[in-house]
Design a protein around this motif. Structure first.
Motif, PDB file in Angstrom:
ATOM      1  N   ALA B  86       0.895  -1.219  -0.040  1.00  0.00           N
ATOM      2  CA  ALA B  86      -0.212  -0.005  -0.007  1.00  0.00           C
ATOM      3  C   ALA B  86       0.836   1.400   0.052  1.00  0.00           C
ATOM      4  N   HIS B  90       1.268   3.967  -2.962  1.00  0.00           N
ATOM      5  CA  HIS B  90       1.042   5.506  -2.539  1.00  0.00           C
ATOM      6  C   HIS B  90       2.311   6.365  -3.098  1.00  0.00           C
ATOM      7  N   LYS B  93       2.315   6.409  -6.836  1.00  0.00           N
ATOM      8  CA  LYS B  93       1.103   7.168  -7.502  1.00  0.00           C
ATOM      9  C   LYS B  93       1.443   8.704  -7.180  1.00  0.00           C
ATOM     10  N   THR B  94       2.000   9.026  -6.193  1.00  0.00           N
ATOM     11  CA  THR B  94       2.168  10.435  -5.970  1.00  0.00           C
ATOM     12  C   THR B  94       3.209  11.335  -7.230  1.00  0.00           C
ATOM     13  N   LEU B  96       3.529  10.063 -10.034  1.00  0.00           N
ATOM     14  CA  LEU B  96       2.730   9.749 -11.453  1.00  0.00           C
ATOM     15  C   LEU B  96       1.810  10.736 -11.652  1.00  0.00           C
ATOM     16  N   THR B  97       1.199  11.461 -10.645  1.00  0.00           N
ATOM     17  CA  THR B  97       0.221  12.441 -10.669  1.00  0.00           C
ATOM     18  C   THR B  97       0.805  13.482 -11.717  1.00  0.00           C
ATOM     19  N   GLU B 133       1.128   3.216 -15.010  1.00  0.00           N
ATOM     20  CA  GLU B 133       0.019   3.338 -14.393  1.00  0.00           C
ATOM     21  C   GLU B 133      -0.624   2.042 -14.088  1.00  0.00           C
ATOM     22  N   LEU B 140      -1.392  -3.086  -6.745  1.00  0.00           N
ATOM     23  CA  LEU B 140      -2.258  -2.499  -5.911  1.00  0.00           C
ATOM     24  C   LEU B 140      -3.563  -3.422  -5.755  1.00  0.00           C
ATOM     25  N   ARG B 149      -8.728  -7.875   1.500  1.00  0.00           N
ATOM     26  CA  ARG B 149      -9.654  -6.643   1.754  1.00  0.00           C
ATOM     27  C   ARG B 149     -10.511  -6.348   0.577  1.00  0.00           C
TER      28      ARG B 149
END
Lengths: 130, 312
Positions: B86, B90, B93-94, B96-97, B133, B140, B149
């Protein structure tokens, strides 16, 4: 000349993402102010009087949700769009519960975020007029 | 053992009385040591059994403690694994934004006009970013399934709609690979109770996988049949197929049919494990066999949700 462009406050602690978001909204004709932490966010919202706040969920000391909850006590009509890199579905539900206009997962689609921002501002203006 | 002891005692009293009653005291005296011996033997046996029982109890306790520790360690490991993935996701992804965002707005010429070469370069960056991405997204998703989960939220929907949507999204990939992507759907709605987003992911991965392993001019078919209360889904291709020995392994993470293929076909090998995980969460099994005439065929089935279909 009076400022007629819609004002947006960006709250994002990741510097690169903040610079990008400011550029993105400016490229679309918005007047933008960026904040990197909760203190900056409160100050910007108070002084800049934005029509919309675009906020990261995970911030130092206080979450974007907490900030929005506090801000709403003073400006109940301020629309917010949340963005997060959190992997779980919880923030989406939380944002909905808080009455946020929209919610985006990083990395998001820039055009979609802008479209959502325009819609949120239109909705907020309607609420204010009502 | 307690009973034996008391039975022996119980015997002494009536036997003694019987002997004296018969006036045969001498018999009694002869019998007495034998009876005592029996009593002693019984109690020794009892003590030994009790000791063994205590030993077993201690052993059992120890085993339980070991088992408990193992379970605990396993849980902690699972939790650590989940947190690691996780947090890695995270962190991935940050950045990648802003990479994805700037690529998009530069390409849209929001920051000024581009030359042809710049536009071409940005197209390459945009493609690479979307691959990255997708990879992060799959990692993920897989981590989520692994940690248990993922919770299925069922709605009733027409699976044909999902099939068409996925086909439209993959039309570009099929064209690039010069593979014919065919949809074979029944005329009536195929209503199932499932997680629509989950099923979209399942069909996307199965078709992507088939497209990836089918050579030029080949055919990939997504067929849905509704009969006998079941919605049967089959994704088949005209590729090399999956050898018998590898049929179970293709659903394992980070494995592709031929390990040497990984480079050629790209991807982390998470597509099929994700398919299996999502379907298993629905209580559905996916299997792979050979398409009649060669190639691979992946199949699974859902119970039809007929009545509610009309309301949906």
């Amino acid at each position: 000349m009076a400022e007629t462009r819609a004002r947006v406050v960006i709250v994002e602690d990741d510097e690169d993402t903040r610079i990008f978001l400011v550029d993105l909204f400016e490229s679309d004709g918005f007047s933008v102010r960026g904040a990197a932490d909760p203190e900056g966010a409160y100050a910007a919202i108070r002084d800049f009087d934005p029509a919309l706040v675009v906020m990261d969920v995970m911030l130092p000391r206080e979450s974007g949700f907490d900030i929005y909850r506090n801000v709403r006590k003073l400006r109940g009509d301020l629309p917010a769009i949340f963005v997060t890199a959190k992997p779980t579905d919880l923030p989406r539900l939380h944002a909905k519960e808080l009455g946020a206009s929209d919610f985006f997962r990083k990395p998001f689609d820039a055009e979609k975020l802008l479209a959502s921002a325009r819609a949120a501002i239109a909705g907020g203006a309607e609420r204010r007029a009502a | 053992m307690v009973q034996t002891y008391w039975v022996a005692i119980g015997l002494i009293v009536p036997v003694t009385l019987a002997m004296f009653g018969a006036g045969g005291a001498s018999y009694w005296l002869l019998l007495q040591p034998a009876l005592l011996g029996a009593v002693l033997a019984a109690s020794t046996l009892r003590a030994r059994h009790l000791r063994r029982l205590r030993e077993l109890e201690v052993e059992l306790h120890e085993q339980r403690r070991i088992a408990h520790t193992a379970v605990q360690e396993r849980l902690e490991l699972d939790e650590a694994k989940r947190r690691l993935i996780a947090s890695v996701s995270h962190e991935l992804k940050t950045p990648l934004t802003s990479i994805k965002g700037y690529t998009e707005i530069l390409k849209a010429e929001r920051l000024g006009p581009l030359t042809e070469r710049q536009a071409r370069a940005l197209s390459v960056v945009a493609r690479a970013v979307s691959r990255e991405e997708a990879l992060v997204e799959n990692l993920l998703r897989f981590a989520n399934l692994e940690s248990g989960r993922y919770r299925v939220e069922r709605t009733i929907f027409d699976l044909r709609g999902t099939a068409k949507k996925v086909r439209d999204e993959l039309a570009g990939l099929a064209a690039r690979r010069e593979v014919l992507l065919v949809l074979a759907l029944p005329g009536e709605p195929v209503a199932i109770a499932a997680d629509p987003a989950g099923l979209e992911t399942v069909l996307t991965h199965l078709l992507e996988n088939a497209l990836k392993f089918t050579p030029k001019a080949g055919i990939v078919e997504l067929r849905i049949d509704a009969s006998a209360g079941r919605a049967r889904v089959a994704v088949s291709d005209t590729g090399a197929g999956v050898p018998d020995a590898q049929r179970r392994r293709v659903f394992e993470p980070f494995v592709q049919a031929d390990a040497g293929d990984t480079r050629e076909h790209g991807g982390a090998g998470l597509g099929l494990p994700i398919v299996k995980g999502i379907l298993e969460a629905h209580g559905v099994t996916v299997s792979v066999d050979e398409r009649p005439g060669g190639g691979a065929r992946f199949r699974f089935a859902f119970p039809l949700a007929e009545i509610a279909a009309r309301a949906a």
